[in-house]
Design a protein around this motif. Sequence first.
Motif, mmCIF file in Angstrom:
data_model
loop_
_atom_site.group_PDB
_atom_site.id
_atom_site.type_symbol
_atom_site.label_atom_id
_atom_site.label_comp_id
_atom_site.label_asym_id
_atom_site.label_seq_id
_atom_site.Cartn_x
_atom_site.Cartn_y
_atom_site.Cartn_z
ATOM 1 N N PHE A 112 0.839 -1.192 0.000
ATOM 2 C CA PHE A 112 0.000 0.000 0.000
ATOM 3 C C PHE A 112 0.883 1.254 0.000
ATOM 4 N N GLY A 113 0.305 2.363 -0.359
ATOM 5 C CA GLY A 113 1.047 3.614 -0.421
ATOM 6 C C GLY A 113 0.557 4.615 0.604
ATOM 7 N N GLU A 151 1.770 -3.419 12.214
ATOM 8 C CA GLU A 151 2.195 -2.518 13.282
ATOM 9 C C GLU A 151 1.806 -1.085 12.934
ATOM 10 N N LEU A 152 1.572 -0.308 13.980
ATOM 11 C CA LEU A 152 1.378 1.137 13.842
ATOM 12 C C LEU A 152 2.414 1.818 14.719
ATOM 13 N N CYS A 166 -1.473 -6.191 1.977
ATOM 14 C CA CYS A 166 -0.134 -6.678 1.671
ATOM 15 C C CYS A 166 -0.238 -8.116 1.176
ATOM 16 N N VAL A 167 0.493 -8.399 0.107
ATOM 17 C CA VAL A 167 0.566 -9.761 -0.437
ATOM 18 C C VAL A 167 2.024 -10.188 -0.425
ATOM 19 N N ARG A 186 2.812 -0.524 9.097
ATOM 20 C CA ARG A 186 3.831 -1.453 8.598
ATOM 21 C C ARG A 186 3.247 -2.869 8.543
ATOM 22 N N CYS A 187 3.472 -3.546 7.433
ATOM 23 C CA CYS A 187 3.155 -4.973 7.350
ATOM 24 C C CYS A 187 4.486 -5.738 7.298
#
Length: 311
Positions: free
Chosen positions: A158-159, A186-187, A173-174, A228-229
């Motif tokens: 993602f952006g 996470e944040l 997210c893949v 964050r992934c």
Amino acid sequence: TFRWFKFVEGSNRKQAIQLNDRIHQVAGTLIIREALVEDSGKYLCVVNNSVGGESVETVLTVTAPLKATINPPHQTIDFGRPAIFTCNFEGNPIKTISWLKDGRPLDHSEAILRIESVRKEDKGMYQCFIRNDQESAEASAELKLGGRFDPPLIRQSFGEETLQPGSSVFLKCVAGGNPTPEITWELDGRRLSNNDRYQIGQYVTVNGDVVSHLNVSQIQTNDGGLYRCIASSKVGAVEHAAKINVYGPPHVRPMEKQAIVAGGTLIVHCPVAGYPIESIVWERDNRILPINRKQKVFPNGTLIIENVERA
């Protein structure tokens, strides 16, 4: 009379020298022909007469060229399984044993090197060095990883977005890899889990990719920050991060305590929400940082302190 003894290695016990075709005694002289490494050690000469006795010690060191081999020279180990390298050596004297991995020293000085659970970073070349004051010898061995393993790879992410409060957010997210990785979210460095407003789900596609999504319903200003992934498996981890900005006044989330070894480098990001943010300032004891050259503050809110000292 003259009698010769040899001390048992590592003790104060002594044994009488057994004379044979190779070891002779002429009066008080002990003659050892074709000396062997095992003849090395501490010797005791005992002299007796009718008046009394006397004794003297001497040390014999039989040198031999150093030689080293590692067994096995090559091994392929699956992840999570143990691996053992044994440094076999010949020669005398031997003062030290040391190991290197890919040219970098390991904190190990025994002949047997054991890895309890092989990980990705354990693969590579291992060297065993034996040394004395005059020479050294070296042997090499290789550790390979068994099976087919691919570290995680993020295929879709993602952006950065800038939103009004009340909007809904869908982040995706893949990731692929073998074995199939697991994705966590996470944040600003804090792990996210399902609750009334955060919905996290994931599934695995027919080709083995894992798809994970994070839904935030009715996003608020305080929900803004660096999302964050992280895709991780036993063979590695990879991550992607992007800012989600939500219009509203500044808000700083509580920060967790951090432990760091003295002399290390501390890197911490200010967990700030709100948009737009004009400036981020760090303070300690009401003093604005930086106050010395070890401290660096960046416009995005990152604080770096080098060579951290005990408070």
